[in-house]
Enzyme design. Structure first.
Site: not given
Length: 301
Positions: A9, A12, A183, A187, A191, A201, A250
């Site tokens: 992804g 990565g 964090k 999220n 999210n 956002n 995401s």
């Protein structure tokens, strides 16, 4: 130093590009044979500001690969498939290499504590990344990869220094649990709301109704996580929204692409932690159930 990266992804691909740039031998272990073949043919292209660089990185299908030939493995997959990934690593290796877990949320911590591996680390990633194809990634925002040592004593400072020197700021931290909680707050607030209302956002702080809803959610989240000192945390969330105002979360991207989200690792984890505590979790529960319905395509927003 041989570095393996499980997951093709955005994270990565970004990490693979900078690890190769730092001079390491890098291999990506992918979910599909097509992505592995594409990476072997084209390499990885990193876009950053006005720069575009190609890196000739190797890739293999994860299910066909052994993880015993690496000095360090970064695991950049979603929480939902972590048990399978870890079990495969343990099955194929009597002495698994050190693992760095790069997941959102905190539900994987219980899995890591039970896993019989000598060296386990967790990473909290603030770098922005956007995958535009199976071989191309944009470094959308420079941040920091913060690494905490959950188990073991091996020293990887050389790697963090080398990555930092090559444009991918990384550092080892001691208070990794606090950083993960911080964090998680971000999220948990950004999210789900962006995914449900299909907004970027920045709109969370531009629309009064969304800002009010985010504040209500914030109150429940910090109560569940039992923050004894939350001074400046709400302002930090607002700052993240401002800095990433044009970004799609995401979770919103997952909903748009009909993919499973990480809601269980984020709000699901908070609901589990809140059970038995004298705290209110009604807002968390409502948003959690709404995302689960969206995942099942039972509700059209």
């Amino acid at each position: 130093m041989r570095i393996g990266i499980i997951g093709g992804g955005a994270v990565g691909l970004l990490l693979a590009a900078y690890s190769y740039k730092a001079g390491y031998s890098v291999t990506i272990l992918t979910r599909t044979i097509k992505q592995a073949e594409d990476i072997n043919m084209k390499g990885i292209t990193l876009f950053k500001e006005e720069e575009m660089v190609h890196y000739p990185i190797q890739a293999y299908l994860f299910s066909d690969s052994s993880s015993g030939n690496y000095d360090l493995i970064f695991i950049a997959v979603k929480q939902s498939i972590l048990p399978f990934v870890v079990s495969e690593i343990l099955k194929n290796n009597q002495s698994p290499p050190p693992l760095v877990f790069l997941q959102n949320g905190m539900s994987h911590l219980s899995l890591l504590e039970q896993t019989i591996i000598d060296d386990i680390l967790v990473g909290v990633l603030d770098h922005g990344a956007l995958r535009i194809s199976g071989t191309e990634v944009i470094h959308t925002g420079k941040g920091t990869l913060r690494i905490g040592q959950v188990k073991g004593t091996k020293d990887f400072q050389m790697i963090w220094n080398t990555l930092s020197a090559n444009g991918f700021t990384s550092e080892k931290i001691r208070d990794w649990l606090f950083v993960m909680k911080k964090k998680l707050v971000v999220n948990a607030l950004i999210n789900p709301l962006t995914a449900i209302y299909k907004v970027k956002n920045g709109e969370l702080i531009e629309q009064d109704s969304l800002l009010t809803e985010m504040k209500e959610l914030y109150t429940e989240v910090i109560d569940v996580l039992q923050f004894t000192e939350s001074k400046g945390l709400w302002e930090y969330v607002l700052e993240v929204c401002q800095k990433t105002s044009q970004n799609k979360s995401s979770m919103l991207q997952d909903i748009e692409n009909n993919k499973q989200t990480e809601i269980d690792a984020i709000l699901g984890y908070l609901l589990e932690q809140g059970r038995g505590l004298p705290v209110k979790t009604s807002k968390i529960e409502t948003l959690y159930q709404t995302i689960k319905k969206l995942e099942r395509n039972e509700e059209k927003m």
